[in-house]
Design an enzyme around this catalytic site. Structure first.
Site, PDB file in Angstrom:
ATOM      1  N   ASP A  59       0.866  -1.187   0.000  1.00 41.72           N
ATOM      2  CA  ASP A  59       0.000   0.000   0.000  1.00 41.72           C
ATOM      3  C   ASP A  59       0.902   1.236   0.000  1.00 41.72           C
ATOM      4  OD1 ASP A  59      -1.778   2.036   0.572  1.00 41.72           O
ATOM      5  OD2 ASP A  59      -2.771   0.968   2.220  1.00 41.72           O
ATOM      6  N   THR A 128      -4.659  13.141 -14.861  1.00 43.19           N
ATOM      7  CA  THR A 128      -5.900  13.238 -15.619  1.00 43.19           C
ATOM      8  C   THR A 128      -6.162  14.671 -16.080  1.00 43.19           C
ATOM      9  OG1 THR A 128      -8.302  13.141 -15.315  1.00 43.19           O
ATOM     10  CG2 THR A 128      -7.019  13.422 -13.335  1.00 43.19           C
ATOM     11  N   ASP A 129      -6.962  14.807 -17.134  1.00 46.54           N
ATOM     12  CA  ASP A 129      -7.376  16.155 -17.569  1.00 46.54           C
ATOM     13  C   ASP A 129      -8.425  16.742 -16.625  1.00 46.54           C
ATOM     14  OD1 ASP A 129      -9.543  14.532 -18.248  1.00 46.54           O
ATOM     15  OD2 ASP A 129      -9.719  15.262 -20.309  1.00 46.54           O
ATOM     16  N   GLU A 130      -8.964  15.903 -15.701  1.00 45.66           N
ATOM     17  CA  GLU A 130     -10.030  16.394 -14.823  1.00 45.66           C
ATOM     18  C   GLU A 130      -9.513  17.459 -13.850  1.00 45.66           C
ATOM     19  OE1 GLU A 130     -12.783  13.418 -13.403  1.00 45.66           O
ATOM     20  OE2 GLU A 130     -12.347  12.129 -15.114  1.00 45.66           O
ATOM     21  N   TYR A 153     -12.092  13.411  -6.344  1.00 46.84           N
ATOM     22  CA  TYR A 153     -11.101  12.680  -7.151  1.00 46.84           C
ATOM     23  C   TYR A 153     -10.163  13.655  -7.857  1.00 46.84           C
ATOM     24  CZ  TYR A 153      -9.135  10.489 -11.337  1.00 46.84           C
ATOM     25  OH  TYR A 153      -8.276  10.097 -12.337  1.00 46.84           O
ATOM     26  N   LYS A 157      -6.114  14.398  -7.370  1.00 44.94           N
ATOM     27  CA  LYS A 157      -5.118  14.251  -8.439  1.00 44.94           C
ATOM     28  C   LYS A 157      -4.381  15.587  -8.647  1.00 44.94           C
ATOM     29  CE  LYS A 157      -4.296  11.188 -10.715  1.00 44.94           C
ATOM     30  NZ  LYS A 157      -3.390  10.015 -10.573  1.00 44.94           N
TER      31      LYS A 157
END
Ligand code: NAD
Ligand code: TYD
Length: 347
Positions: A59, A128-130, A153, A157
């Site tokens: 983890d 991510t593009d988010e 989320y 990121k």
């Protein structure tokens, strides 16, 4: 070269390892994965016995476990995929997103700082593009678009991206970063739009479309993303960010209609019956309207463009989910959790 791939039992990580392990016998790949619900070791069956591949269950939120992996393997390259990745889960329970995506990335960076001299090694961060938030009806995300994340989320990121850049500036950890649009293809956990719709259509279950189905995503076939990451690792400039996307904007309702058509063709069934399963449901809170990537930088600097079109990629994906019944059954029945216990429980 010793390469540590985190999250290699998930969707994109497994596609990455399945592509690169056979292609690069000169490199040794270590897959560090916690094996969360989203992981499936069956996705790695083709490379499991390869002599240049090994799996270690750990983890990244546990610094001592990360440190032990670094001590044992002394990686020169880290390709960091491991993350909690589903927006809806981040809304119903954000805590694991903060832990794995922010603290987990921090722990990996700390291990790099401890094991690498300034300027040594390479940390490739898969993002991510988010992180850029939502576009209106026009415009594209570029590498200089300001961060404006909407969901727990994407916020987690975004935080991890900032940490990676800060460790580069402050501690001279060489890094590269890719921000990619929505991926689809084999081995994706069927909570995400495309595999969920394929399997529900096959089983004649409702196809839940959020809101009016008018949100737009820029879909990219997963192996095109993997090729882009490998191109950036090998030829991209250190310290730089590259946006990766398919120039393939599609409204959700058009994705679902396309899937109904392809599933009907591939299973010799009635397209209208499948379309009849479409059910409009309550919208996601904070639902970003539109994502679209300007991939001009990676194209002009590295010559990368996607190989798969939406039509060919969707057909391949539908066939994969229809043919790989063992993978699908295990995921759907939870049987693979038992498999994980039997195979990894004692470690
Ligand atoms: P996924 O959810 O399918 O897989 C994530 C993997 O990470 C799983 O194998 C899981 O076991 C592992 N993992 C999660 N938490 C961990 C922890 N604490 N320690 C060790 N391993 C852990 O995700 P994915 O779709 O393959 O996405 C991979 C990466 O790519 C993520 O960082 C995601 O943000 C990014 N990304 C995804 C997309 C997409 O469309 N799926 C697009 C752009 C970027
Ligand atoms: P998803 O695959 O969860 O990816 P992301 O939220 O990271 O873009 O969702 C893609 C799009 O599909 C998004 O606009 C939400 C929508 N969606 C539905 O309409 N129905 C569903 O059941 C799911 C899972 C998603």
């Amino acid at each position: 070269m010793k390469i540590l791939v985190t999250g290699g039992a998930g969707f994109i990580g497994a596609n990455f390892l399945n592509l690169l392990v056979p292609r690069h016998p000169e490199h040794h790949f270590v897959n560090l994965d916690k094996l969360t619900y989203a992981a499936n070791p069956l996705s790695l069956a083709a490379i499991e016995a390869a002599s240049n591949y090994e799996m270690t269950v750990a983890d990244i939120v546990d610094y001592d476990a990360v440190e032990a992996v670094f001590r044992k393997h002394e990686p020169e390259l880290v390709v960091h995929f491991a993350a909690e990745s589903h927006v809806d889960r981040s809304i119903s329970g954000p805590a694991p997103f903060i832990k794995s995506n922010i603290e987990g990335t921090f722990n990996l960076l700390e291990a790099c700082r401890k094991h690498w001299k300034p300027g040594e090694g390479l940390f490739h961060h898969v993002s991510t593009d988010e992180v850029y938030g939502s576009l209106g009806d026009t415009g594209l995300f570029t590498e200089s678009t300001a961060y404006d994340p909407s969901s727990p989320y994407s916020a987690s990121k975004a935080a991890s991206d900032h940490l990676v850049r800060a460790y580069n500036r402050t501690f001279k950890i060489p890094m590269k970063l890719t921000n990619c649009s929505n991926n689809y293809g084999p081995y994706q956990f069927p909570e995400k739009l495309i595999p969920l719709m394929i399997l529900n259509a096959k089983d004649r279950k409702p196809l839940p479309v959020y809101g009016e189905g008018l949100n737009v995503r820029d879909w990219l076939y997963v192996t095109d993303h993997c090729d882009a990451i490998w191109a950036v690792i090998n030829e991209g400039r250190v310290g730089e960010t590259y946006n990766v996307g398919g120039h393939n904007e599609v409204r959700n309702i058009d994705v679902v209609n396309t899937l109904c058509r392809i599933v009907a063709e591939e299973t010799d069934s009635d397209e209208a019956e499948l379309r009849g399963l479409i059910t409009y449901v309550k919208d996601r809170p904070g639902h970003d309207l539109r994502y679209a990537i300007d991939a001009g930088k990676i194209k002009s600097e590295l010559g990368w463009t996607p190989k798969e079109t939406f039509d060919t990629g969707m057909r391949r994906t539908v066939r994969w989910y229809l043919e790989n019944t063992e993978w699908v059954d295990r995921v759907q029945t939870g049987d693979y959790r038992k498999w994980i216990e039997e195979n990894y429980g004692a470690r």
